[in-house]
Scaffold this motif. Structure first.
Motif, PDB file in Angstrom:
ATOM      1  N   UNK A   1      -3.166  10.742  -4.439  1.00 57.74           N
ATOM      2  CA  UNK A   1      -2.161  11.304  -4.583  1.00 57.74           C
ATOM      3  C   UNK A   1      -1.219  10.244  -4.734  1.00 57.74           C
ATOM      4  N   UNK A   2      -0.029  10.112  -5.624  1.00 59.44           N
ATOM      5  CA  UNK A   2       0.902   9.353  -5.993  1.00 59.44           C
ATOM      6  C   UNK A   2       2.079   9.733  -5.128  1.00 59.44           C
ATOM      7  N   UNK A   3       2.764   8.501  -4.563  1.00 63.23           N
ATOM      8  CA  UNK A   3       3.944   8.450  -3.538  1.00 63.23           C
ATOM      9  C   UNK A   3       5.242   8.458  -4.518  1.00 63.23           C
ATOM     10  N   UNK A   4       5.665   9.795  -4.775  1.00 62.30           N
ATOM     11  CA  UNK A   4       6.830   9.692  -5.496  1.00 62.30           C
ATOM     12  C   UNK A   4       8.282   9.585  -5.001  1.00 62.30           C
TER      13      UNK A   4
ATOM     14  N   UNK B   1      -1.582  14.819   1.266  1.00 63.24           N
ATOM     15  CA  UNK B   1      -1.242  13.927   0.312  1.00 63.24           C
ATOM     16  C   UNK B   1      -1.342  12.374   0.699  1.00 63.24           C
ATOM     17  N   UNK B   2      -0.970  12.585   2.204  1.00 62.40           N
ATOM     18  CA  UNK B   2      -0.785  10.965   2.821  1.00 62.40           C
ATOM     19  C   UNK B   2       0.684  10.743   2.811  1.00 62.40           C
TER      20      UNK B   2
ATOM     21  N   UNK C   1       0.566  -1.113   0.012  1.00 64.29           N
ATOM     22  CA  UNK C   1       0.219  -0.113  -0.080  1.00 64.29           C
ATOM     23  C   UNK C   1       0.665   1.271  -0.058  1.00 64.29           C
ATOM     24  N   UNK C   2       2.031   1.249  -0.778  1.00 64.36           N
ATOM     25  CA  UNK C   2       2.940   2.569  -0.625  1.00 64.36           C
ATOM     26  C   UNK C   2       2.994   3.131  -1.829  1.00 64.36           C
TER      27      UNK C   2
ATOM     28  N   UNK D   1      10.389   2.150  -1.882  1.00 59.07           N
ATOM     29  CA  UNK D   1      10.151   0.658  -2.440  1.00 59.07           C
ATOM     30  C   UNK D   1       9.971   0.558  -3.806  1.00 59.07           C
ATOM     31  N   UNK D   2      10.834   1.681  -4.470  1.00 56.56           N
ATOM     32  CA  UNK D   2      10.646   1.622  -5.882  1.00 56.56           C
ATOM     33  C   UNK D   2       9.495   2.377  -6.441  1.00 56.56           C
ATOM     34  N   UNK D   3       8.862   3.068  -5.892  1.00 60.92           N
ATOM     35  CA  UNK D   3       7.551   4.057  -6.234  1.00 60.92           C
ATOM     36  C   UNK D   3       7.869   4.825  -7.448  1.00 60.92           C
TER      37      UNK D   3
END
Length: 374
Positions: free
Chosen positions: A216-219, A263-264, A200-201, A223-225
């Protein structure tokens, strides 16, 4: 569901502004008398291309002359540097880079009356705030895909609009959301699957109350996001290039300034810079120019990586001064206001050298109303 607009302004403040500020009246005119900057724009671009080509030739010539006068080791170093300069100049000649003064249109929602051109009104013409005859845009910023309400699906690339725009001597910028993940896109399942398989990252909070169908995307890249996001964005930009677009607008590229509460994710300014520069490289590597969308706080650090700016509501948020670095670099600023009336911002925008338009206060981006400042 049709193509959905998103705005990078603070959603609570936007709601308040919309409640307090009435939508400005917008005047449009028919296409009977049009003034187009197309010929001038094309001539300017041709001149720029010739200049870049000349620079490449000069760099190669310098390498040859230096090589003859230097010992072998030095010749190798000089030759390598000159080769890099020549390749950079050649790349500059190949990319479309719009003139500083380029009137634009921002249409992300299709009009069924223009189904033959992918829902885009490629003949839109309106009297500017400064008065006179109606004027036409020479740059169109449109979605990669045809509005699903017109196409009957969410995966029809809008080549029809691009061809029609080019037929009128104008250029097309490809809208791609790079910082939030929309659940109505054809590749959404890949993002969701990756998110689930990596703890869930990837997918954060809903973008806003107005746009709950995107997250919102985690940039970050713990973890390789970011690597995954760039891979997905590369696939999208490949579609832009194959469709014949001239440039790319990557939206939602300012997560660092919104903060974890919105954004989280905790995103640093350095992480945002790394992601944005990687996006610019994706576009350039595929022969497309690229816009910096909003992110005014990093404009000075990113102006060298981007070819123009696309900005929403900088007068409303008192951020326009930060975009002056683009104008000073000879790079256009394509600007739109929603809640602010043309009488309140157009004169200032024209003095700053911006290419500004007014769109409705409800944040919709249809073909009309279209009200350029000049």
């Amino acid at each position: 569901m049709g193509v959905i607009r998103r705005v990078l302004a603070r959603s609570a403040a936007v709601a308040a502004a919309l409640a307090l500020t009435p939508a400005a009246a917008v005047t449009t005119a028919g296409p009977a008398t049009a003034q187009s900057a197309t010929a001038q724009s094309a001539a300017t671009q041709e001149s720029a291309a010739r200049a870049s080509t000349a620079q490449a030739s000069a760099a190669q010539s310098a390498a040859t002359q230096a090589s003859a006068a230097q010992p072998s080791a030095a010749r190798s170093a000089v030759g390598s540097a000159a080769k890099d300069a020549a390749e950079s100049a050649a790349e500059g000649a190949a990319l479309w880079r719009p003139p500083l003064q380029s009137r634009w249109q921002y249409q992300l929602e299709g009009n069924p009356q223009h189904a033959a051109t992918g829902g885009i009104d490629v003949d839109v013409c309106a009297v500017p705030h400064t008065g006179g005859a109606c004027v036409r845009p020479t740059v169109f910023d449109i979605d990669l895909y045809v509005d699903s309400e017109l196409a009957g699906n969410n995966s029809t690339v809008n080549t029809a609009a691009v061809k029609a725009i080019h037929a009128r001597g104008a250029k097309a910028i490809c809208y791609v959301d790079a910082g939030s993940i929309e659940d109505f896109r054809p590749d959404y399942r890949q993002f969701l699957d990756w998110h689930k398989s990596h703890g869930g990252s990837l997918l954060g909070k809903p973008f806003s109350a107005d746009f709950p169908n995107e997250r919102w995307a985690n940039i970050n890249n713990d973890r390789g996001q970011r690597d995954f996001l760039l891979k997905m964005m590369a696939a999208r930009v490949d579609k832009c290039a194959r469709a014949g677009f001239d440039g790319v607008e990557f939206d939602v590229v300012n997560a660092y300034e919104e903060g974890k509460k919105v954004t989280g994710w905790t995103v640093s300014a350095a992480t945002q810079l790394a992601y944005n520069r990687a996006l610019a490289k994706l576009a350039h590597d595929r022969g497309l120019s690229v816009a910096l969308k909003n992110d005014t706080g990093q404009a000075a650090e990113l102006v060298s990586s981007f070819d123009y700016a696309v900005n929403e509501s900088c007068f409303q948020w008192d951020e326009c001064a930060e975009l002056d670095v683009f104008v000073k670099a000879g790079k256009p600023v394509f600007h739109v206001e929603y809640a602010t009336a043309p009488a309140s911002f157009c004169s200032r925008a024209n003095k700053l050298g911006f290419n500004s338009i007014k769109k409705p206060a409800d944040l919709s981006l249809r073909d009309k109303p279209f009200k350029p400042c000049r």
